[in-house]
Structures are given as structure tokens and as C-alpha cells.
Design a protein around this motif. Structure first.
Motif, PDB file in Angstrom:
ATOM      1  N   VAL A 138     -44.980  11.638  11.427  1.00 45.46           N
ATOM      2  CA  VAL A 138     -46.102  11.115  12.202  1.00 45.46           C
ATOM      3  C   VAL A 138     -45.605  10.711  13.577  1.00 45.46           C
ATOM      4  O   VAL A 138     -44.665   9.910  13.687  1.00 45.46           O
ATOM      5  CB  VAL A 138     -46.737   9.891  11.502  1.00 45.46           C
ATOM      6  CG1 VAL A 138     -47.902   9.351  12.334  1.00 45.46           C
ATOM      7  CG2 VAL A 138     -47.191  10.253  10.095  1.00 45.46           C
ATOM      8  N   TRP A 139     -46.179  11.274  14.611  1.00 47.26           N
ATOM      9  CA  TRP A 139     -45.814  10.841  15.958  1.00 47.26           C
ATOM     10  C   TRP A 139     -46.936  11.202  16.928  1.00 47.26           C
ATOM     11  O   TRP A 139     -47.745  12.096  16.660  1.00 47.26           O
ATOM     12  CB  TRP A 139     -44.519  11.470  16.424  1.00 47.26           C
ATOM     13  CG  TRP A 139     -43.946  10.753  17.623  1.00 47.26           C
ATOM     14  CD1 TRP A 139     -43.739  11.254  18.876  1.00 47.26           C
ATOM     15  CD2 TRP A 139     -43.512   9.390  17.675  1.00 47.26           C
ATOM     16  NE1 TRP A 139     -43.196  10.296  19.691  1.00 47.26           N
ATOM     17  CE2 TRP A 139     -43.051   9.137  18.984  1.00 47.26           C
ATOM     18  CE3 TRP A 139     -43.479   8.355  16.744  1.00 47.26           C
ATOM     19  CZ2 TRP A 139     -42.562   7.884  19.390  1.00 47.26           C
ATOM     20  CZ3 TRP A 139     -42.996   7.114  17.136  1.00 47.26           C
ATOM     21  CH2 TRP A 139     -42.534   6.897  18.439  1.00 47.26           C
ATOM     22  N   ASP A 140     -46.956  10.479  18.030  1.00 51.20           N
ATOM     23  CA  ASP A 140     -48.007  10.682  19.015  1.00 51.20           C
ATOM     24  C   ASP A 140     -47.518  10.080  20.332  1.00 51.20           C
ATOM     25  O   ASP A 140     -46.744   9.121  20.343  1.00 51.20           O
ATOM     26  CB  ASP A 140     -49.283   9.953  18.549  1.00 51.20           C
ATOM     27  CG  ASP A 140     -50.502  10.419  19.300  1.00 51.20           C
ATOM     28  OD1 ASP A 140     -51.249  11.252  18.753  1.00 51.20           O
ATOM     29  OD2 ASP A 140     -50.701   9.977  20.449  1.00 51.20           O
ATOM     30  N   ASP A 141     -47.975  10.646  21.436  1.00 52.59           N
ATOM     31  CA  ASP A 141     -47.580  10.114  22.743  1.00 52.59           C
ATOM     32  C   ASP A 141     -47.907   8.627  22.852  1.00 52.59           C
ATOM     33  O   ASP A 141     -47.198   7.865  23.524  1.00 52.59           O
ATOM     34  CB  ASP A 141     -48.278  10.890  23.861  1.00 52.59           C
ATOM     35  CG  ASP A 141     -47.748  12.307  23.994  1.00 52.59           C
ATOM     36  OD1 ASP A 141     -46.654  12.579  23.449  1.00 52.59           O
ATOM     37  OD2 ASP A 141     -48.417  13.138  24.629  1.00 52.59           O
ATOM     38  N   ALA A 142     -49.004   8.205  22.228  1.00 53.18           N
ATOM     39  CA  ALA A 142     -49.410   6.795  22.309  1.00 53.18           C
ATOM     40  C   ALA A 142     -48.364   5.873  21.692  1.00 53.18           C
ATOM     41  O   ALA A 142     -48.232   4.707  22.099  1.00 53.18           O
ATOM     42  CB  ALA A 142     -50.757   6.602  21.604  1.00 53.18           C
ATOM     43  N   LEU A 143     -47.598   6.367  20.745  1.00 53.55           N
ATOM     44  CA  LEU A 143     -46.588   5.536  20.096  1.00 53.55           C
ATOM     45  C   LEU A 143     -45.353   5.351  20.969  1.00 53.55           C
ATOM     46  O   LEU A 143     -44.554   4.439  20.756  1.00 53.55           O
ATOM     47  CB  LEU A 143     -46.190   6.148  18.753  1.00 53.55           C
ATOM     48  CG  LEU A 143     -47.318   6.262  17.723  1.00 53.55           C
ATOM     49  CD1 LEU A 143     -46.838   7.000  16.483  1.00 53.55           C
ATOM     50  CD2 LEU A 143     -47.813   4.870  17.338  1.00 53.55           C
ATOM     51  N   GLU A 144     -45.183   6.246  21.951  1.00 56.13           N
ATOM     52  CA  GLU A 144     -44.032   6.141  22.858  1.00 56.13           C
ATOM     53  C   GLU A 144     -44.049   4.821  23.623  1.00 56.13           C
ATOM     54  O   GLU A 144     -43.009   4.287  23.998  1.00 56.13           O
ATOM     55  CB  GLU A 144     -44.044   7.304  23.860  1.00 56.13           C
ATOM     56  CG  GLU A 144     -43.862   8.675  23.240  1.00 56.13           C
ATOM     57  CD  GLU A 144     -42.399   9.055  23.104  1.00 56.13           C
ATOM     58  OE1 GLU A 144     -41.558   8.184  23.345  1.00 56.13           O
ATOM     59  OE2 GLU A 144     -42.142  10.216  22.730  1.00 56.13           O
ATOM     60  N   GLU A 145     -45.244   4.301  23.873  1.00 55.11           N
ATOM     61  CA  GLU A 145     -45.383   3.108  24.706  1.00 55.11           C
ATOM     62  C   GLU A 145     -45.172   1.809  23.928  1.00 55.11           C
ATOM     63  O   GLU A 145     -45.122   0.737  24.516  1.00 55.11           O
ATOM     64  CB  GLU A 145     -46.786   3.084  25.343  1.00 55.11           C
ATOM     65  CG  GLU A 145     -47.159   4.370  26.077  1.00 55.11           C
ATOM     66  CD  GLU A 145     -46.195   4.667  27.216  1.00 55.11           C
ATOM     67  OE1 GLU A 145     -45.733   3.711  27.862  1.00 55.11           O
ATOM     68  OE2 GLU A 145     -45.886   5.856  27.437  1.00 55.11           O
ATOM     69  N   ILE A 146     -45.066   1.901  22.628  1.00 54.16           N
ATOM     70  CA  ILE A 146     -44.952   0.695  21.797  1.00 54.16           C
ATOM     71  C   ILE A 146     -43.474   0.383  21.569  1.00 54.16           C
ATOM     72  O   ILE A 146     -42.734   1.219  21.048  1.00 54.16           O
ATOM     73  CB  ILE A 146     -45.673   0.895  20.452  1.00 54.16           C
ATOM     74  CG1 ILE A 146     -47.170   1.144  20.693  1.00 54.16           C
ATOM     75  CG2 ILE A 146     -45.465  -0.298  19.539  1.00 54.16           C
ATOM     76  CD1 ILE A 146     -47.959   1.442  19.437  1.00 54.16           C
ATOM     77  N   ASN A 147     -43.047  -0.835  21.935  1.00 52.75           N
ATOM     78  CA  ASN A 147     -41.625  -1.155  21.797  1.00 52.75           C
ATOM     79  C   ASN A 147     -41.278  -1.741  20.437  1.00 52.75           C
ATOM     80  O   ASN A 147     -40.115  -1.856  20.076  1.00 52.75           O
ATOM     81  CB  ASN A 147     -41.166  -2.097  22.910  1.00 52.75           C
ATOM     82  CG  ASN A 147     -41.654  -3.529  22.707  1.00 52.75           C
ATOM     83  OD1 ASN A 147     -42.616  -3.764  21.982  1.00 52.75           O
ATOM     84  ND2 ASN A 147     -40.998  -4.471  23.352  1.00 52.75           N
ATOM     85  N   LEU A 148     -42.276  -2.138  19.678  1.00 53.62           N
ATOM     86  CA  LEU A 148     -42.028  -2.647  18.327  1.00 53.62           C
ATOM     87  C   LEU A 148     -43.203  -2.265  17.448  1.00 53.62           C
ATOM     88  O   LEU A 148     -44.286  -2.839  17.579  1.00 53.62           O
ATOM     89  CB  LEU A 148     -41.845  -4.174  18.339  1.00 53.62           C
ATOM     90  CG  LEU A 148     -41.557  -4.800  16.976  1.00 53.62           C
ATOM     91  CD1 LEU A 148     -40.222  -4.316  16.430  1.00 53.62           C
ATOM     92  CD2 LEU A 148     -41.570  -6.325  17.067  1.00 53.62           C
ATOM     93  N   LEU A 149     -42.984  -1.301  16.576  1.00 52.77           N
ATOM     94  CA  LEU A 149     -44.044  -0.862  15.668  1.00 52.77           C
ATOM     95  C   LEU A 149     -44.065  -1.832  14.488  1.00 52.77           C
ATOM     96  O   LEU A 149     -43.157  -1.825  13.652  1.00 52.77           O
ATOM     97  CB  LEU A 149     -43.748   0.568  15.201  1.00 52.77           C
ATOM     98  CG  LEU A 149     -44.923   1.393  14.690  1.00 52.77           C
ATOM     99  CD1 LEU A 149     -45.984   1.570  15.772  1.00 52.77           C
ATOM    100  CD2 LEU A 149     -44.438   2.753  14.194  1.00 52.77           C
TER     101      LEU A 149
END
Length: 263
Positions: free
Chosen positions: A84-95
Motif C-alpha cells: 500500500v502506498w500513495d503520494d499522499a503518504l510521502e508527506e506524513i512523517n509519522l504514520l
């Protein structure tokens, strides 16, 4: 039976490292399959080898760089993988746990497995609530810190032994579908064979984004943020005696009397 195993690539750190802002400098970092997930994969593969599981699917959240690590699970016997991956997740520093719950929960709902195995915690951020959170969100039964799993599943029930505080263990049963968070020691994870490593490169690895899962980026905005990182101070007060047993025992007794532990 279909088993889904959640796996994660975790960061490993050299003994000596430097912190830059809220991150450890990349030159000191390595990567590996999360230790607890390794035990979950092994348990699923053993169920498959015993003729109980028909299919073992792994799912992870991470960028393309983590595929080599995740293929370790395929090399050990899992049938296919989902990333699971998405460009939107690139911006999150702590999931955080909530975001992982939603992402993994969407995959699990789509795959509809009979059993979900997760590691009891992750070795880098030390989150240990994802598996239970996913179960609660999906309405699955669950058992946490499982260190033994019976392989018969009579009447659609998993009989497990779980580790509690103070060395106490609990025997319990959970109805399938269920989520079990797996503790180390439940088995002995295998090393991937050379043949398995070659086969893993040919196994199916699907990549899905937020749109594929029907999740809006705003819905997984983390409630936690990383504000600081530092190396905790450590103190040690160790006394080492050298000599024969009688001499060191006398010196230890003197110390205990000085500390008020013994008279």
C-alpha cells in the motif's frame, strides 16, 4: 483457509549514530523485516505446509524501496504480497496507529481472510496496537501477545496461548475470522532458501493506492506528530569485583550492608 499477514520494513540503527532534526541521519540506518512479523510469517507458512492454509498473503505499507525487504516473506513461502502506498503518504512523517488501521483494514476487508496474523509490535516506532485496532474496526475477534497456536481450528475456532503480565499465560479460544498478534518465540523463523529467494522475484506483488482502497487522504491524517528526537541519558553504577569466591562474596556483603540492603 486464507491467511493474511501484515509485515513491515523497520529501520535498523548502527551502534553509533547522529540525529539530524527529528530523524537519525540516513547514513547510520539499515532496513530489515520487523522481527515480530517474521514469526507471524513463519506461523502462516507452517499452517500452509500442514495443509490447513490454502493461501498466505502478506500486506505492507511502504514505498517501493521496501519491496526487497518485503519479498523476504515471499521467499519464505508466502504466495503473494500487497504493498500500500500513495503520494499522499510521502508527506506524513509519522504514520500512526489510526492511519495504519484504516489502510490495512481496507485491504483485509477486500481480501476477506479467515485469519490475520500480525507481529505484536514494530521494532522501530514500537507501536503495538495496530493489530488489535484493525480487529476492532473490522469487528473481528482477536487475541494479543500469542505465543502458541493450535493448528486444528476445530469448529472454526483458534485455540491460543497468550502471554500476560508477570509471566502468567492464558489459554483462550477465538472464533474465526480473527486477528492474532504474534509474540516472538512462537516458532523458529526459517532462513529463506536460495531457491525461495529466486522464486520470490516471480511472485505477485500488487501495489494499491488510497483510491484503490476507497480512502480519502484527509481521513488518514495522523493524530500524532514527531516533535523531537534525542538519545536518552543513561546512568550506570556498576561495581565489578575480581578475585576468588570467598573474597568477592565478602566484598559484596560489605556493599549490601553499606546500602542498607543487608545487616
Amino acid at each position: 483457509m486464507k491467511i493474511l499477514v501484515t509485515v513491515k520494513e523497520v529501520a535498523t540503527v548502527d551502534d553509533e549514530f547522529e540525529i539530524e532534526g527529528t530523524e537519525i541521519a540516513e547514513r547510520y540506518l539499515g532496513a530489515d523485516l520487523n522481527e515480530w512479523d517474521d514469526y507471524a510469517v513463519e506461523e502462516a507458512v507452517q499452517l500452509q505446509e500442514a495443509g490447513i492454509a490454502d493461501e498466505v498473503v502478506t500486506v505492507t505499507i511502504g514505498p517501493e524501496d521496501c519491496e526487497q525487504t518485503i519479498r523476504q516473506a515471499l521467499a519464505k513461502g508466502a504466495d503473494r504480497a500487497i504493498r500500500v502506498w500513495d503520494d499522499a503518504l510521502e508527506e506524513i512523517n509519522l504514520l500512526d496507529v489510526g492511519a495504519k488501521r484504516d489502510l490495512l483494514g481496507a485491504v483485509i476487508a477486500e481480501e476477506d481472510p479467515d485469519l490475520v496474523l500480525t507481529g505484536v509490535q514494530s521494532g522501530d516506532d514500537n507501536f503495538g496496537a495496530t493489530g488489535v485496532s484493525v480487529a476492532e474496526a473490522l469487528g473481528y475477534e482477536w487475541a494479543a501477545v500469542v505465543n502458541h497456536l493450535e493448528h486444528d481450528f476445530e469448529d472454526g475456532t483458534a485455540s491460543v496461548r497468550r502471554e500476560l503480565e508477570g509471566g502468567v499465560e492464558e489459554l483462550t479460544e477465538v472464533e474465526l475470522p480473527a486477528v492474532l498478534t504474534v509474540q516472538t518465540g512462537i516458532n523458529e523463523p526459517r532462513y529463506a532458501s536460495l531457491r525461495g529467494i529466486r522464486q520470490a522475484q516471480r511472485k505477485e506483488l500488487d501495489v494499491v493506492g488510497l483510491a484503490d482502497l476507497g480512502i480519502d487522504a484527509a481521513a488518514i491524517e495522523p493524530e500524532l506528530s514527531l516533535t523531537d528526537m534525542y538519545e536518552p541519558e543513561s546512568e550506570s553504577d556498576v561495581t565489578v569485583w575480581e578475585g576468588d569466591a570467598e573474597q568477592t562474596a565478602t566484598e559484596l556483603a560489605d556493599l549490601l550492608r553499606d546500602k542498607g540492603v543487608a545487616q
